[in-house]
Design a protein around this motif. Structure first.
Motif, PDB file in Angstrom:
ATOM      1  N   LEU A 116      10.299  22.550  27.722  1.00  0.00           N
ATOM      2  CA  LEU A 116       9.373  20.862  27.990  1.00  0.00           C
ATOM      3  C   LEU A 116      10.369  20.109  27.112  1.00  0.00           C
ATOM      4  O   LEU A 116      10.673  19.066  28.600  1.00  0.00           O
ATOM      5  CB  LEU A 116       8.211  21.276  27.621  1.00  0.00           C
ATOM      6  CG  LEU A 116       7.128  19.763  28.124  1.00  0.00           C
ATOM      7  CD1 LEU A 116       7.650  19.831  29.330  1.00  0.00           C
ATOM      8  CD2 LEU A 116       5.984  19.740  28.053  1.00  0.00           C
ATOM      9  N   THR A 117      10.384  20.184  26.038  1.00  0.00           N
ATOM     10  CA  THR A 117      11.577  19.316  24.957  1.00  0.00           C
ATOM     11  C   THR A 117      13.044  19.119  26.587  1.00  0.00           C
ATOM     12  O   THR A 117      13.134  17.641  26.647  1.00  0.00           O
ATOM     13  CB  THR A 117      11.723  19.725  24.035  1.00  0.00           C
ATOM     14  OG1 THR A 117      10.358  19.763  23.308  1.00  0.00           O
ATOM     15  CG2 THR A 117      12.180  18.362  23.456  1.00  0.00           C
ATOM     16  N   LEU A 166       0.759  26.965  24.143  1.00  0.00           N
ATOM     17  CA  LEU A 166       1.464  25.866  24.056  1.00  0.00           C
ATOM     18  C   LEU A 166       2.988  26.916  22.258  1.00  0.00           C
ATOM     19  O   LEU A 166       2.145  26.381  20.998  1.00  0.00           O
ATOM     20  CB  LEU A 166       0.918  24.411  23.125  1.00  0.00           C
ATOM     21  CG  LEU A 166       0.533  23.657  24.315  1.00  0.00           C
ATOM     22  CD1 LEU A 166       0.687  22.515  24.061  1.00  0.00           C
ATOM     23  CD2 LEU A 166       2.047  23.536  25.581  1.00  0.00           C
ATOM     24  N   THR A 167       3.697  27.647  23.670  1.00  0.00           N
ATOM     25  CA  THR A 167       4.702  28.169  22.367  1.00  0.00           C
ATOM     26  C   THR A 167       5.521  27.660  22.054  1.00  0.00           C
ATOM     27  O   THR A 167       5.553  26.842  23.436  1.00  0.00           O
ATOM     28  CB  THR A 167       4.475  29.712  23.199  1.00  0.00           C
ATOM     29  OG1 THR A 167       5.447  29.586  24.462  1.00  0.00           O
ATOM     30  CG2 THR A 167       3.829  30.698  23.037  1.00  0.00           C
ATOM     31  N   PRO A 168       6.211  27.980  21.289  1.00  0.00           N
ATOM     32  CA  PRO A 168       7.364  27.294  20.824  1.00  0.00           C
ATOM     33  C   PRO A 168       7.935  27.365  21.982  1.00  0.00           C
ATOM     34  O   PRO A 168       9.659  26.690  22.388  1.00  0.00           O
ATOM     35  CB  PRO A 168       7.791  28.319  19.058  1.00  0.00           C
ATOM     36  CG  PRO A 168       6.427  28.456  18.996  1.00  0.00           C
ATOM     37  CD  PRO A 168       5.546  28.911  19.876  1.00  0.00           C
ATOM     38  N   VAL A 187       7.067  24.597  24.449  1.00  0.00           N
ATOM     39  CA  VAL A 187       7.348  23.192  24.429  1.00  0.00           C
ATOM     40  C   VAL A 187       8.798  23.192  24.089  1.00  0.00           C
ATOM     41  O   VAL A 187       9.689  22.311  24.753  1.00  0.00           O
ATOM     42  CB  VAL A 187       6.749  22.958  22.596  1.00  0.00           C
ATOM     43  CG1 VAL A 187       6.939  21.532  22.248  1.00  0.00           C
ATOM     44  CG2 VAL A 187       5.297  23.746  22.971  1.00  0.00           C
ATOM     45  N   ARG A 188       9.938  23.771  23.408  1.00  0.00           N
ATOM     46  CA  ARG A 188      11.366  23.722  23.558  1.00  0.00           C
ATOM     47  C   ARG A 188      11.725  23.619  25.246  1.00  0.00           C
ATOM     48  O   ARG A 188      12.691  22.493  25.106  1.00  0.00           O
ATOM     49  CB  ARG A 188      12.098  24.683  23.119  1.00  0.00           C
ATOM     50  CG  ARG A 188      13.561  24.247  22.518  1.00  0.00           C
ATOM     51  CD  ARG A 188      14.022  25.321  22.227  1.00  0.00           C
ATOM     52  NE  ARG A 188      14.203  26.687  20.990  1.00  0.00           N
ATOM     53  CZ  ARG A 188      14.351  25.792  20.117  1.00  0.00           C
ATOM     54  NH1 ARG A 188      15.624  25.625  20.100  1.00  0.00           N
ATOM     55  NH2 ARG A 188      13.791  26.428  18.545  1.00  0.00           N
TER      56      ARG A 188
END
Lengths: 823, 184
Positions: free
Chosen positions: B17-18, B9-11, B14-15
């Motif tokens: 995915l967001t 779950l790297t930044p 996650v970005r």
């Protein structure tokens, strides 16, 4: 296409709203499976529904770590329990005790079935996730304070809530606070603010500046008077002494009254002031003094740099606007309609002038506006315009006129306006405008602009001279505008006259035929107005139901045409309504109202109508009129030379013959059946012109009650014996209604449903005429009548219902409206 | 379903995915025709995506990768609910999925919402207020009808028309931005 539009649309709406029965759902599936085009339409529609849900239900959730044991229900198609009131997952999760957590309305947050951690969202673009190791310890999360102070200046006695809803109080100074939604509020004391949740606050008193990031659009500020719904923006709100002000510095805000009525969308530089008990008033920094106040604080950065200065500037703009415009913004009470009560024609004749200030059509005219010009058909030649600017237009100052030629104007060969001059007569408030017209004859209209904006069309009606009529080419054409009467108590430094020349083949949106002079007159003047607003006295004035015949231009879109007839699912539809595609290629004027008893009497000198109660008859529709009376032999006989559609001849002694001869204009007639239905529907596909998709009951319908006089809406008298036909002398409470008594369609046409059946040109055939400009069967024995009447039930008032009668039929429920076909 | 550790779950992930949430949600919603079901499927999809975060190649477009998982979850849902009469048939869902334009780039949900906001501005004030009341304040149609003194059916019709307008408007903007092609 196998499936009629309206039925498909109805099914789609039901499926998306989860109201479809199993049977309807199955039908919808079947339709979609068969038809790729309908699948495309469904996808487009569903995307909008999904995005609206995203936008308004949880859009601000962001990726964040949650550690709790929340069981998240996944129950397939069953409805999940929902959080009440304002769904805001992030807020619910942080502000509520863990044990009470509920599943949000729907989550971008990752719900977990197991005791595990999940990373999920901060607002889009606000990357703040801290990735933690999984943990099963629910209590490890410490809910952050719902309102965080970012900075403050000399803030004293700042009170913040520990949970929401809660109240923020600030006695003095300034502070900037952030809500969990990411919205930042600059607060100026003294202030009291109820924070209902992360997306909604209520300003009790004081001033604030809201900076709403895009992902928190939908953030709402309430005051006693207003409800402000943000669309991603920076805006200020002030509540003081029963007055609420909002002003937008960047982006846009939808402003509603607190009761939910829309005020308007405000863009940057605009605002609304609302005082208790008064209608809110929109204002804008669009005149020099206000613009000077607004400029230093315009835009997000400047506004946020000094919120106090920004809000003070907004207050000054509101005050300046009020001083300058408020007397104009609050309209005077509408002019009393001419006194058409009393004792027959003679009084009514006088009644036309009772209103005093009521402009008579002979001095009619109005401003043109660019918006209205855009309504001309694509094929029409754009009207040619020319402007003249005048400075120091005051009560006494002499005017300095200078002609300004619009760049594009010179390119149009015919007709062409040039040399526009504008001067104010010394010591008066009368303005003279002169111009030259070259090329061909044209219809000329006038508009006035001050400070770069057109003044209301309704304030440029006291015109005389070479305006609002067809003007022949020549120099020194002259318009006189009585500005003092039209636009009192205004002083402006500069004014601009815009003279617009419309080709006679592509005339303005409205025209009015003045039949005041009656059946003995040799001619009827015709006046033109480019918008409803610019019709002197307003379109609903009784003038246009008695002495003038008001008509509105309809511009068919051509192209794919429109669907005529009714869809299969329409209640009480008949077999002769099967849908066909019709393409109308030409614009036409059509009567805004049915021809009234007064208009019929003026043109023909006869009074055949029923419902002749003298007090109420003038504005009621004309009746007892056959097809022959209208366009063939007025002694109610067939004229062998008149033979639609084999020719378009009309008998010169008929109603339409007289109108044609006395106006000197071509193209007057009854509407074809296709023209009638196109004008009636005004783009709608359902049963009535308000878009109602279907009726529940063939006799009466609540929507139709707003649109039409028909049997079960006071057309008949409802007594113990059931509906009973009214007497000929009844008031307009029963029988026919005065034209224009109900709501018009989207194109401003009244009574297309109910009141009297309207004759159409076509011979009746049991199939609708499709194709391009259909004219109906070449032979037949009955002509079509449309729209229902005061004696008809609801299902007979449908847009698609199409009965017919032999042409010499004379009865009390039959009337008509006219069209004028344009080239 | 037991979550694996989110070592990937790297930044960046996650970005991505967001940003993908809105697009994934509307994708799922369009396929299943029911927002409640879409809520659940999206949550499932998010969990699965995070479990597979390690397989995601940051050099490749995120959306097609994520959509493949979402589509799988939709199919799982359809199988599970196949006996429910109010769930689309798999054949129809396949046909719909083929018609949803393939977004090749990293089309973010934010862009879609910007289109929507632009389109909302084109509505009349009354239309905006109606949509706001219905979607945002969750006012029921019956309540709205009573408040606006209209019949329920006319409110439904009004909402229906607005959705249609917005749908066409958003699609036009997507096409203008080159993010939507014709039918796949």
């Amino acid at each position: 296409m196998n499936h009629p539009d309206a039925y498909f649309e109805e099914l789609m709406s039901k499926v998306v709203d989860e109201l479809a029965t199993e049977e309807e759902f199955a039908t919808f599936e079947e339709i979609l499976l068969r038809d790729a085009e309908l699948r495309r339409r469904y996808l487009q529609y569903m995307r909008a529904h999904a995005l609206l849900n995203c936008r308004f239900k949880g859009q601000t959730a962001g990726m964040r770590l949650l550690t709790h044991d929340e069981p998240v229900g996944r129950t397939g198609n069953t409805r999940t329990a929902t959080a009440k009131s304002r769904p805001y997952p992030l807020n619910v999760r942080t502000a509520a005790p863990i044990a009470q957590l509920k599943k949000p309305w729907w989550g971008f947050s990752v719900g977990l079935k197991t005791a595990a951690a999940a990373a999920v969202l901060f607002g889009a673009g606000l990357w703040m996730a801290r990735v933690q190791r999984p943990s099963s310890v629910a209590t490890s999360v410490v809910p952050p304070a719902p309102v965080t102070v970012l900075r403050h200046t000399n803030a004293s006695d700042l009170e913040l809530p520990s949970t929401l809803p809660g109240t923020v109080r600030l006695v003095s100074g300034a502070a900037t606070a952030r809500l969990p939604s990411g919205v930042e509020l600059s607060l100026l004391g003294p202030l009291e603010l109820e924070v209902r949740d992360a997306m909604q606050v209520r300003l009790v008193s004081g001033r604030l500046l809201a900076d709403v990031p895009p992902h928190a659009a939908g953030f709402t500020v309430l005051t006693d008077e207003l409800e402000l719904w943000d669309l991603g923006t920076v805006f200020g709100v002030t509540v003081s002494n029963g007055v609420s002000d909002v002003f937008v510095f960047q982006g846009s805000v939808q402003v509603n009254e607190s009761a939910g009525e829309a005020v308007d969308l405000c863009e940057a530089g605009q605002g609304v002031r609302a005082a208790a008990g008064k209608r809110p008033c929109k204002f804008a920094a669009d005149f020099p003094e206000a613009a000077a106040q607004y400029r230093p604080v315009a835009g997000r950065q400047k506004a946020l740099r000094d919120p106090a200065a920004a809000l003070a500037a907004a207050g000054r703009v509101a005050a300046l606007w009020g001083e300058r415009w408020l007397p104009q913004v609050v309209p005077p009470p509408p002019p009393p309609v001419p006194g058409l009560v009393g004792r027959g024609d003679k009084d009514a004749e006088a009644g036309r002038y009772i209103t005093g200030g009521q402009p008579s059509p002979s001095v009619g005219g109005r401003a043109s506006s660019v918006q209205e010009l855009s309504q001309t058909t694509a094929a029409a030649r754009p009207p040619q315009q020319e402007e003249s600017e005048m400075r120091n237009m005051t009560n006494t100052a002499a005017a300095l006129a200078a002609a300004v030629t619009m760049g594009a104007g010179a390119a149009w060969a015919v007709p062409a306006v040039s040399n526009v001059q504008m001067t104010q007569r010394a010591g008066s408030r009368v303005v003279d405008i002169t111009y030259d017209l070259a090329g061909e004859a044209a219809i000329v209209t006038l508009g006035i602009e001050t400070n770069g904006a057109a003044i209301p069309d309704s304030a440029v009606t006291r015109l005389s001279g070479d305006v609002s009529v067809v003007i022949q080419p020549g120099t020194g054409r002259h318009i006189v505008w009585n500005a003092g009467a039209d636009w009192p108590e205004n002083v402006t430094e500069t004014a601009k006259a815009r003279v617009t020349a419309w080709s006679v083949d592509a005339p303005p949106l409205y025209c009015a035929i003045d039949v005041t002079a009656g059946h003995a007159a040799s001619s009827y003047p015709t006046y033109y107005y480019p918008s409803a607003e610019g019709v002197p006295g307003g379109v609903t004035n009784d003038l246009y139901k008695t002495y003038c015949i008001l008509m509105r231009r309809i511009d068919p879109t051509g192209g794919d045409g429109f669907r005529m007839g009714s869809p299969v699912g329409e209640k009480d539809r008949k077999s002769d309504e099967d849908q066909v595609v019709v393409v109308l290629t030409n614009s036409y004027y059509i009567g805004v109202y049915e021809i009234t008893q007064c208009q019929w009497a003026k043109v023909t000198g006869a009074w055949p109508s029923g419902f002749t109660n003298l007090q109420y008859r003038l504005t009621r529709p004309a009746q007892n009129i056959s097809y022959y009376h209208i366009r063939e032999d007025p002694s109610n006989k067939d004229d062998p030379n008149v033979n639609w559609p084999l020719n378009d001849v009309v008998n010169e002694n008929s109603f339409i013959g007289k109108i044609s001869i006395k106006t000197g204009l071509a193209g007057f007639d009854l509407p074809t059946e296709a023209q009638w239905e196109y004008a009636c529907r005004a783009g709608t596909l359902g049963v009535f012109y308000d878009g109602t998709i279907n009726i529940a009951n063939i006799n009466s319908d609540a929507n139709l009650n707003l649109l039409a006089r028909y049997r079960y809406n006071n057309g008949y008298i409802d007594n113990d014996n059931g509906p009973t036909a009214p007497s000929i002398l009844c008031t307009t409470e029963n029988g026919t209604a005065a034209v224009g008594s109900y709501l018009p369609n989207a194109w401003g046409l009244y009574d297309m449903h109910g009141n009297v059946w309207e004759w159409c040109l076509d011979w009746y055939a049991d199939q609708l005429p499709g194709g391009i400009n259909p004219a109906g069967s070449e032979t037949g024995d009955k002509r079509v009548r449309r729209g229902g009447s005061y004696s008809a039930q609801a299902s007979y008032c449908r847009s698609a219902y199409r009965p017919s009668d032999i042409p010499n039929t004379v009865n009390g429920s039959g009337g008509f409206r006219i069209v004028r076909n344009l080239p | 379903m037991e979550l694996r550790e989110h070592t990937a779950l790297t930044p960046v992930f996650v970005r991505a995915l967001t940003d993908a949430q809105f697009t994934l949600y509307s994708f799922i919603c369009m396929l299943v025709g029911n927002r409640h079901a879409a809520d659940d499927i999206l949550q499932d999809t998010n969990v699965i995506l995070m479990e597979h975060a390690g397989e995601y190649d940051a050099k490749r477009a995120f959306m097609p990768w994520a959509k493949a998982f979402a589509y799988n979850r939709v199919r799982t849902y359809l199988k599970k609910e196949s006996r429910c009469p109010l769930v689309f048939d798999e054949e129809l869902v396949t046909a719909l999925a083929e018609q949803i334009p393939a977004e090749t780039g990293e089309q973010s949900g934010r862009e879609l919402l910007e289109y929507l906001d632009d389109c909302l501005k084109q509505l009349t004030p009354d239309q905006r207020t109606l949509i706001q009341s219905h979607y945002y304040r969750s006012e029921k149609v019956a309540t709205l009808a009573e408040r606006l003194k209209r019949t329920e059916i006319s409110v439904y019709v009004q909402i229906h028309r607005i959705r249609r307008l917005l749908g066409a408007c958003v699609e036009a903007k997507m096409q203008a931005a080159g993010t939507a092609g014709g039918e796949a």
